[in-house]
Design a protein around this motif. Sequence first.
Motif, PDB file in Angstrom:
ATOM      1  N   LEU A 330       1.135  -1.132  -0.260  1.00  0.00           N
ATOM      2  CA  LEU A 330      -0.214  -0.067  -0.125  1.00  0.00           C
ATOM      3  C   LEU A 330       0.816   1.212   0.191  1.00  0.00           C
ATOM      4  O   LEU A 330       0.594   2.340  -0.637  1.00  0.00           O
ATOM      5  N   ARG A 331       1.911   1.137   0.812  1.00  0.00           N
ATOM      6  CA  ARG A 331       3.087   2.362   0.545  1.00  0.00           C
ATOM      7  C   ARG A 331       3.523   2.419  -0.781  1.00  0.00           C
ATOM      8  O   ARG A 331       3.390   3.658  -1.378  1.00  0.00           O
ATOM      9  N   LEU A 367       4.110  10.676  -1.456  1.00  0.00           N
ATOM     10  CA  LEU A 367       4.236  10.678  -0.195  1.00  0.00           C
ATOM     11  C   LEU A 367       4.812   9.389   0.324  1.00  0.00           C
ATOM     12  O   LEU A 367       5.760   9.501   1.270  1.00  0.00           O
ATOM     13  N   GLY A 368       4.448   8.010  -0.157  1.00  0.00           N
ATOM     14  CA  GLY A 368       5.075   6.764   0.138  1.00  0.00           C
ATOM     15  C   GLY A 368       6.371   6.773  -0.249  1.00  0.00           C
ATOM     16  O   GLY A 368       7.083   5.621   0.193  1.00  0.00           O
ATOM     17  N   ARG A 369       6.773   7.626  -1.186  1.00  0.00           N
ATOM     18  CA  ARG A 369       7.993   7.268  -1.837  1.00  0.00           C
ATOM     19  C   ARG A 369       9.096   8.674  -1.354  1.00  0.00           C
ATOM     20  O   ARG A 369      10.144   8.664  -2.036  1.00  0.00           O
ATOM     21  N   ALA A 377      13.316   4.959  -0.129  1.00  0.00           N
ATOM     22  CA  ALA A 377      12.041   4.981  -0.362  1.00  0.00           C
ATOM     23  C   ALA A 377      11.540   4.017  -1.457  1.00  0.00           C
ATOM     24  O   ALA A 377      10.468   3.589  -1.293  1.00  0.00           O
ATOM     25  N   ASP A 378      12.157   3.814  -2.302  1.00  0.00           N
ATOM     26  CA  ASP A 378      11.657   3.012  -3.584  1.00  0.00           C
ATOM     27  C   ASP A 378      11.917   1.421  -3.321  1.00  0.00           C
ATOM     28  O   ASP A 378      11.556   0.612  -4.000  1.00  0.00           O
ATOM     29  N   TYR A 396       1.880   8.207   5.999  1.00  0.00           N
ATOM     30  CA  TYR A 396       1.028   7.111   5.263  1.00  0.00           C
ATOM     31  C   TYR A 396      -0.461   6.945   5.323  1.00  0.00           C
ATOM     32  O   TYR A 396      -0.800   6.743   6.373  1.00  0.00           O
ATOM     33  N   LEU A 397      -0.836   7.093   4.068  1.00  0.00           N
ATOM     34  CA  LEU A 397      -2.331   7.467   4.183  1.00  0.00           C
ATOM     35  C   LEU A 397      -2.823   6.577   3.017  1.00  0.00           C
ATOM     36  O   LEU A 397      -3.649   7.073   2.238  1.00  0.00           O
TER      37      LEU A 397
END
Length: 458
Positions: A330-331, A367-369, A377-378, A396-397
Motif C-alpha cells: 500500500l505504501r 508521499l509513500g516514496r 524509499a523505492d 502513510y495514508l
Amino acid sequence: MPDTVLPQAAQSPLPVRVPLVSEPWGLLKSLQEARRNVLSIIPEIATTQPMVSGKTGKRWHMVMDPQAIREMLLDRLDQYPKSLVTKNLLKPAIGESLFIAEGAHWRWQRRTAAPVFSHRNVSALAPIMSAAAERACDRIAAAGPRAVNLLDEMVTTTFDVIADVTFSGGDTFDRDGVHNAIDSYIAEAGKISLFDILGFPDWVPRPGRVMSGKALKEMKSVADKAIEDRAARGTSAVPDLLDLLLAGEDPKSGRTMSTAELRDNLLTFIVAGHETTALTLAWSMYLVAFDQDVQDRARAEAQSVLQGRAAGAEDVADLPYIRQIVDEALRLYPPAGIVSRTALKKDTLGGREILPGDTVMIPIYALGRSKLLWEDADAFRPERFANRKAIDRYAYLPFGDGPRICIGASFALQEAVIILATLLSRFRFKPVAGRDPEPVMILTLRPEGGVWLTAEAV
C-alpha cells in the motif's frame, strides 16, 4: 509543470515505479500524459520536498509534509472539501453517498454506517473471505504449471467476497452481470482529465470521456432489487452489509436511509471494496514474487499459523509479517495514488499561502516514496512496518485519515491478510520474465499488463 531535473543514483534492482516528471511541461503535454497515467504529472521533486506549487491554468499545490496534511485532513477538514475530480467521476454511480457527501449530509451517513464496520461485524465475515481464498487456490491449482494473471484472480476473488457479504442469500443476484457493469463503469469513469485533478468547473469539456448510461442502470437496478428483496425477506442468519445498512439509523437524529441512499452507499461499498482490495493483493503478489526471501518468510509464518486449515479472523493478529507485506504494498502502490481538495478559504500550509479556489493535492504515491520520510524509499522492505508507532501517522495514508478515513479499512486489511496468507501457504509464486507490470493510475493505481506469475504447490 516542474522544471527541476534530479540525477538518478545507481542502485540495486527495485520494484517497478512510475517515472515522475523531471522537465517542464506545457498544458497540452500535461493533459496528454494525465490521460495515460495520472501519476505522471507528479514532479520528481515531490519526493524530495515537503511541498510543490505551480500553475497549470489555475493554481495548484502538492503537499507531502505530514503536519500540513494533518491540518488539511483533521484540523481544518471543512476548509478542504473533496474537489470536483471525485464528484465528477463517481457521483453518476454513487450519488451523494458517504464517499462524496460533505458537511451535515456526510456526518449523519457516517454515524449511521459506522456500526456496520465494527470489529465484531467485520470479524464475523472472515469465513466468507477464507472461502473465496480457497476457491482462488482451487482455480490456480487447476491452471496447472502455466502462468496465471494474479490481477484477474484477485479481482475475481475480492468480487466473490463483496458479493457474498453484500448479497448473501440472494438467489436471483446476477453476479456476472453486476461484475461486468462495475468493470464497464470503472473503465469509462476512469477516463480522468487533468482538468478534473486541477478542479476546473463542470462546464469545461473533458476530452474523450463518454459516460455510458447502460452500466449505471444495470448497477442501480441490481442494487434496488436487492434492497427490495431483502426488506421483504428479512435479515440473514449472519447479518451481512445490506442487513446492517437496512437496520442502521443515525444515533443522534434517528434518521434512516431511504432506498436511494441505501443503494448509493451499497454501490459505494461494492465498487470501493472490490477494486481497491483486489489491487492491493495484486501488487502484494507482484512484490512477494519479486523478492523470494520475503515470500519464504511469509510462507513460513502462514503455514505455521494456519497448519493446513482455513484462516479465521482470530488468525490475522498472528500473521504480522503478512500484514507488513500488505502495508508495504500500500505504501509503494496506493490504490488512490493522488487525492485532490479545493481550498475554500485563505490559509497557510507549510509556510505557503493558499488562496480560495486553489487546488490542493496530496500525491499519496509521492508521499509513500518521499526521501524525507522513508529510508531507501523505492525499495520493498516490509519490515519497516514492524514498529508502526515509529511511522508518522500522516506520512502513510493508503486509507486517508481524520474523520473521513476509509470506513472499510479494517474490512479491507482483514480480507487482504486472509487471502494473501492462504495463497502463500499453498503455493510458491515466481515472476514471468519480461512480464513486469506497469503502474498506471487512471481511476486507481493498477498493474497495467497484469501480474503474471507461475505457481508451484508447496
